[in-house]
Design a protein around this motif. Structure first.
Motif, short mmCIF file in Angstrom:
data_model
loop_
_atom_site.label_atom_id
_atom_site.label_comp_id
_atom_site.label_asym_id
_atom_site.label_seq_id
_atom_site.Cartn_x
_atom_site.Cartn_y
_atom_site.Cartn_z
N VAL A 125 66.68 28.53 1.90
CA VAL A 125 65.93 28.72 3.14
C VAL A 125 65.29 27.40 3.56
N ASP A 126 65.42 27.07 4.84
CA ASP A 126 64.73 25.93 5.42
C ASP A 126 63.64 26.46 6.34
N ALA A 127 62.39 26.30 5.94
CA ALA A 127 61.26 26.80 6.73
C ALA A 127 60.45 25.63 7.28
N HIS A 128 59.68 25.91 8.32
CA HIS A 128 58.86 24.88 8.95
C HIS A 128 57.51 25.49 9.30
N TYR A 129 56.44 24.79 8.93
CA TYR A 129 55.09 25.24 9.23
C TYR A 129 54.34 24.12 9.94
N THR A 130 53.53 24.50 10.93
CA THR A 130 52.80 23.48 11.67
C THR A 130 51.55 23.07 10.90
N GLU A 131 51.14 21.84 11.12
CA GLU A 131 49.91 21.36 10.48
C GLU A 131 48.71 22.18 10.94
N ALA A 132 48.75 22.64 12.20
CA ALA A 132 47.64 23.46 12.72
C ALA A 132 47.54 24.77 11.96
N ASN A 133 48.70 25.43 11.71
CA ASN A 133 48.67 26.67 10.95
C ASN A 133 48.16 26.47 9.54
N VAL A 134 48.57 25.36 8.92
CA VAL A 134 48.13 25.07 7.56
C VAL A 134 46.62 24.85 7.54
N LYS A 135 46.12 24.08 8.49
CA LYS A 135 44.70 23.72 8.51
C LYS A 135 43.81 24.88 8.94
N GLU A 136 44.28 25.66 9.93
CA GLU A 136 43.42 26.68 10.55
C GLU A 136 43.60 28.08 9.98
N ILE A 137 44.74 28.34 9.32
CA ILE A 137 44.99 29.69 8.80
C ILE A 137 45.23 29.69 7.29
N PHE A 138 46.15 28.87 6.82
CA PHE A 138 46.58 28.97 5.42
C PHE A 138 45.51 28.49 4.44
N ILE A 139 44.96 27.30 4.68
CA ILE A 139 43.94 26.78 3.75
C ILE A 139 42.67 27.63 3.79
N PRO A 140 42.18 28.04 4.97
CA PRO A 140 41.03 28.95 4.97
C PRO A 140 41.30 30.25 4.21
N LEU A 141 42.54 30.75 4.28
CA LEU A 141 42.89 31.95 3.53
C LEU A 141 42.80 31.69 2.03
N LEU A 142 43.33 30.56 1.58
CA LEU A 142 43.25 30.21 0.16
C LEU A 142 41.80 30.06 -0.29
N GLU A 143 40.98 29.48 0.56
CA GLU A 143 39.55 29.33 0.23
C GLU A 143 38.88 30.69 0.13
N LYS A 144 39.22 31.60 1.03
CA LYS A 144 38.65 32.95 1.00
C LYS A 144 39.04 33.69 -0.29
N LEU A 145 40.31 33.57 -0.67
CA LEU A 145 40.77 34.24 -1.88
C LEU A 145 40.15 33.64 -3.13
N THR A 146 39.95 32.33 -3.11
CA THR A 146 39.28 31.66 -4.23
C THR A 146 37.87 32.20 -4.41
N GLU A 147 37.14 32.31 -3.31
CA GLU A 147 35.77 32.82 -3.37
C GLU A 147 35.74 34.28 -3.81
N LEU A 148 36.72 35.05 -3.34
CA LEU A 148 36.78 36.46 -3.71
C LEU A 148 37.04 36.62 -5.20
N GLN A 149 37.93 35.80 -5.74
CA GLN A 149 38.22 35.87 -7.17
C GLN A 149 37.02 35.47 -8.00
N LYS A 150 36.32 34.41 -7.56
CA LYS A 150 35.12 33.97 -8.27
C LYS A 150 34.05 35.06 -8.25
N LYS A 151 33.91 35.72 -7.12
CA LYS A 151 32.91 36.78 -6.97
C LYS A 151 33.21 37.96 -7.88
N LYS A 152 34.48 38.32 -7.99
CA LYS A 152 34.86 39.50 -8.78
C LYS A 152 35.04 39.17 -10.25
N SER A 153 35.21 37.88 -10.57
CA SER A 153 35.36 37.42 -11.96
C SER A 153 36.45 38.17 -12.72
N LYS A 154 37.55 38.40 -12.04
CA LYS A 154 38.70 39.04 -12.66
C LYS A 154 39.94 38.67 -11.85
#
Length: 248
Positions: free
Chosen positions: A13-42
């Motif tokens: 598969v050849d996929a393409h993602y925009t820098e805007a999507n990475v900066k505005e959607i994907f990284i904030p999502l990863l940050e949210k999940l990181t915080e959620l995991q830390k909060k739940k400690s599991k």
């Protein structure tokens, strides 16, 4: 534009993602999940549901890669429900009803009833218990699942599949194991074109691919688009393959 090349279920598969999507959607999502995991400690389970052809497997693979390259976020591990397709031998020997006609299940492979739902839920239970366990993949070149290819080890597991948020009996049991849910939406015509091209790429003629997609895959597309429950995050896949966040 960020190019991403990956082999998904035996197909390149050849996929393409925009820098805007990475900066505005994907990284904030990863940050949210990181915080959620830390909060739940599991270990937490994140579910991403999407219709066939929406690029969910590729996106989840990219999010896994991005998590490993981004500072201050926890690594996620992407897995899919496609490894719970019933064996080809089962599908070619068992029947179901479609439009009032009794047919072999293989004719609608990919429909909800062609998955081993009890086995999927059993394995999800192992994952959410925190156990490091094996997980299957689906190999399109073999037309069958292969068990225990992946070992689930991460504290954040991203599980993708068509019917993970399906609002139908049995499937609704899955959501209770999820700590966060994501739903992808897309235009039907765009998905049809993608699915025909993908079916042809696995060795079928355009005519055969089109016939199968129109008879089987598009029913599954409409099932996902019309019968999936709402999610914590809804993303729309646009014609140019960019993503738009939809307020839920």
């Amino acid at each position: 534009m960020i190019d991403y090349k990956i082999n998904i279920n035996g197909l390149d598969v050849d996929a393409h993602y925009t820098e805007a999507n990475v900066k505005e959607i994907f990284i904030p999502l990863l940050e949210k999940l990181t915080e959620l995991q830390k909060k739940k400690s599991k270990r937490i389970l994140v579910i991403l549901a999407a219709p066939p052809g929406a690029g969910k497997s590729t996106l989840c693979s990219y999010l896994e890669k991005l998590s490993k390259e981004t500072e201050n976020v926890k690594e996620i591990q992407a897995i899919g429900m496609d490894g719970f397709h019933r064996l080809q031998e089962y599908l070619t020997s068992h029947k179901t009803i479609r439009d009032g006609e009794e047919i072999l299940m293989v004719k609608i492979k990919g429909a909800p009833e062609t998955f081993d739902l009890p086995l999927l839920i059993e394995r999800i239970q192992k994952v959410t218990s925190g156990e490091n366990c094996g997980w299957p993949i689906y190999d399109r070149t073999l037309h069958n699942p292969v068990d225990n290819v992946i070992t689930v080890t991460s504290d954040i597991i991203l599980l993708e599949g068509n019917y993970l948020l399906l609002n139908e009996s049995g499937w609704t049991d899955i959501e209770k194991y999820a700590d966060y849910t994501i739903l992808l939406k897309a235009n039907e015509d765009m998905l049809r074109n993608r699915l025909i091209n993908r079916k042809a790429a696995s060795g079928n003629s355009i005519e055969v691919a089109t016939s199968f997609v129109d008879y089987s895959d598009m029913v599954n597309v409409r099932t996902c688009l019309q019968k999936s429950k709402k999610a914590d995050l809804i993303l729309e896949v646009l014609e140019d393959s960019t993503y738009k966040s939809i307020l839920n």
